[in-house]
Design a protein around this motif. Structure first.
Motif, PDB file in Angstrom:
ATOM      1  N   GLN A  47       0.847  -1.191   0.000  1.00  0.00           N
ATOM      2  CA  GLN A  47       0.000   0.000   0.000  1.00  0.00           C
ATOM      3  C   GLN A  47       0.883   1.243   0.000  1.00  0.00           C
ATOM      4  O   GLN A  47       1.795   1.375   0.817  1.00  0.00           O
ATOM      5  CB  GLN A  47      -0.900  -0.007   1.241  1.00  0.00           C
ATOM      6  N   GLY A  48       0.649   2.140  -0.923  1.00  0.00           N
ATOM      7  CA  GLY A  48       1.408   3.387  -0.983  1.00  0.00           C
ATOM      8  C   GLY A  48       2.717   3.280  -1.747  1.00  0.00           C
ATOM      9  O   GLY A  48       3.440   4.265  -1.846  1.00  0.00           O
ATOM     10  N   ILE A  49       3.044   2.125  -2.258  1.00  0.00           N
ATOM     11  CA  ILE A  49       4.274   1.967  -3.035  1.00  0.00           C
ATOM     12  C   ILE A  49       3.928   2.137  -4.509  1.00  0.00           C
ATOM     13  O   ILE A  49       3.060   1.459  -5.040  1.00  0.00           O
ATOM     14  CB  ILE A  49       4.927   0.604  -2.781  1.00  0.00           C
ATOM     15  N   GLU A  50       4.631   3.057  -5.161  1.00  0.00           N
ATOM     16  CA  GLU A  50       4.357   3.365  -6.557  1.00  0.00           C
ATOM     17  C   GLU A  50       4.979   2.299  -7.468  1.00  0.00           C
ATOM     18  O   GLU A  50       6.144   1.927  -7.281  1.00  0.00           O
ATOM     19  CB  GLU A  50       4.945   4.739  -6.884  1.00  0.00           C
ATOM     20  N   PRO A  51       4.225   1.800  -8.438  1.00  0.00           N
ATOM     21  CA  PRO A  51       4.784   0.813  -9.366  1.00  0.00           C
ATOM     22  C   PRO A  51       5.934   1.425 -10.159  1.00  0.00           C
ATOM     23  O   PRO A  51       5.968   2.628 -10.409  1.00  0.00           O
ATOM     24  CB  PRO A  51       3.621   0.473 -10.296  1.00  0.00           C
ATOM     25  N   MET A  52       6.878   0.583 -10.556  1.00  0.00           N
ATOM     26  CA  MET A  52       8.007   1.090 -11.332  1.00  0.00           C
ATOM     27  C   MET A  52       8.229   0.212 -12.558  1.00  0.00           C
ATOM     28  O   MET A  52       7.880  -0.968 -12.565  1.00  0.00           O
ATOM     29  CB  MET A  52       9.263   1.138 -10.483  1.00  0.00           C
ATOM     30  N   ALA A  53       8.791   0.814 -13.583  1.00  0.00           N
ATOM     31  CA  ALA A  53       9.057   0.090 -14.815  1.00  0.00           C
ATOM     32  C   ALA A  53      10.462  -0.495 -14.819  1.00  0.00           C
ATOM     33  O   ALA A  53      10.761  -1.392 -15.594  1.00  0.00           O
ATOM     34  CB  ALA A  53       8.886   1.020 -16.017  1.00  0.00           C
ATOM     35  N   HIS A  54      11.335   0.025 -13.955  1.00  0.00           N
ATOM     36  CA  HIS A  54      12.720  -0.434 -13.929  1.00  0.00           C
ATOM     37  C   HIS A  54      13.207  -0.388 -12.486  1.00  0.00           C
ATOM     38  O   HIS A  54      12.764   0.456 -11.700  1.00  0.00           O
ATOM     39  CB  HIS A  54      13.578   0.488 -14.815  1.00  0.00           C
ATOM     40  N   ALA A  55      14.120  -1.258 -12.153  1.00  0.00           N
ATOM     41  CA  ALA A  55      14.615  -1.327 -10.771  1.00  0.00           C
ATOM     42  C   ALA A  55      15.428  -0.101 -10.380  1.00  0.00           C
ATOM     43  O   ALA A  55      15.552   0.225  -9.206  1.00  0.00           O
ATOM     44  CB  ALA A  55      15.451  -2.586 -10.590  1.00  0.00           C
ATOM     45  N   GLN A  56      16.004   0.576 -11.359  1.00  0.00           N
ATOM     46  CA  GLN A  56      16.781   1.785 -11.079  1.00  0.00           C
ATOM     47  C   GLN A  56      16.113   2.965 -11.762  1.00  0.00           C
ATOM     48  O   GLN A  56      15.445   2.816 -12.781  1.00  0.00           O
ATOM     49  CB  GLN A  56      18.215   1.635 -11.606  1.00  0.00           C
ATOM     50  N   ASP A  57      16.325   4.142 -11.215  1.00  0.00           N
ATOM     51  CA  ASP A  57      15.756   5.349 -11.798  1.00  0.00           C
ATOM     52  C   ASP A  57      16.671   5.793 -12.943  1.00  0.00           C
ATOM     53  O   ASP A  57      17.658   6.502 -12.723  1.00  0.00           O
ATOM     54  CB  ASP A  57      15.636   6.438 -10.737  1.00  0.00           C
ATOM     55  N   VAL A  58      16.365   5.325 -14.136  1.00  0.00           N
ATOM     56  CA  VAL A  58      17.201   5.639 -15.299  1.00  0.00           C
ATOM     57  C   VAL A  58      16.363   6.337 -16.357  1.00  0.00           C
ATOM     58  O   VAL A  58      15.144   6.182 -16.426  1.00  0.00           O
ATOM     59  CB  VAL A  58      17.842   4.364 -15.912  1.00  0.00           C
ATOM     60  N   ALA A  59      17.041   7.111 -17.175  1.00  0.00           N
ATOM     61  CA  ALA A  59      16.386   7.775 -18.300  1.00  0.00           C
ATOM     62  C   ALA A  59      17.230   7.531 -19.541  1.00  0.00           C
ATOM     63  O   ALA A  59      18.466   7.483 -19.475  1.00  0.00           O
ATOM     64  CB  ALA A  59      16.254   9.266 -18.032  1.00  0.00           C
ATOM     65  N   GLN A  60      16.572   7.380 -20.653  1.00  0.00           N
ATOM     66  CA  GLN A  60      17.286   7.132 -21.893  1.00  0.00           C
ATOM     67  C   GLN A  60      17.836   8.448 -22.430  1.00  0.00           C
ATOM     68  O   GLN A  60      17.127   9.442 -22.562  1.00  0.00           O
ATOM     69  CB  GLN A  60      16.337   6.503 -22.919  1.00  0.00           C
ATOM     70  N   ARG A  61      19.118   8.433 -22.724  1.00  0.00           N
ATOM     71  CA  ARG A  61      19.723   9.621 -23.289  1.00  0.00           C
ATOM     72  C   ARG A  61      19.370   9.690 -24.766  1.00  0.00           C
ATOM     73  O   ARG A  61      19.567   8.738 -25.508  1.00  0.00           O
ATOM     74  CB  ARG A  61      21.240   9.588 -23.124  1.00  0.00           C
TER      75      ARG A  61
END
Length: 98
Positions: A47-61
């Motif tokens: 409860q209260g945990i936001e779903p994530m698409a990747h285990a690390q907070d990464v962005a594509q350059r």
């Protein structure tokens, strides 16, 4: 949730897999371990945990979408110079379908 030996045999029958008694017992143990792990994971309070698409907070350059070649017509002429047949900047190929 746990499976019974009869359920394992039924699933094997539905999947058209021939399975011996030894294999059925082994598979039963493995499947029950998997279901136990799933039950443990479902018991965790998310409860209260936001779903994530990747285990690390990464962005594509991304690079800028700009033309980097200076003389495209000259490049096309150089590429088409070695082609067997060209016309109006297009490659001509033999007809395959009649």
């Amino acid at each position: 949730m746990s499976l019974t030996l009869e359920q394992v045999r039924r699933v094997a029958h539905l999947a058209r897999i021939e399975i011996s008694d030894v294999e059925a017992r082994s598979t039963l143990g493995q499947l029950n371990e998997i279901f136990g792990l799933i039950e443990e994971m479902q018991a965790v309070d998310t409860q209260g945990i936001e779903p994530m698409a990747h285990a690390q907070d990464v962005a594509q350059r991304l690079r800028a979408d700009v033309v980097s070649e200076s003389d495209q017509l000259a490049q096309r002429a150089a590429f088409q110079a070695i082609a067997p047949e060209t016309e109006a900047g297009l490659y001509l190929v033999p007809k395959v379908i009649e």
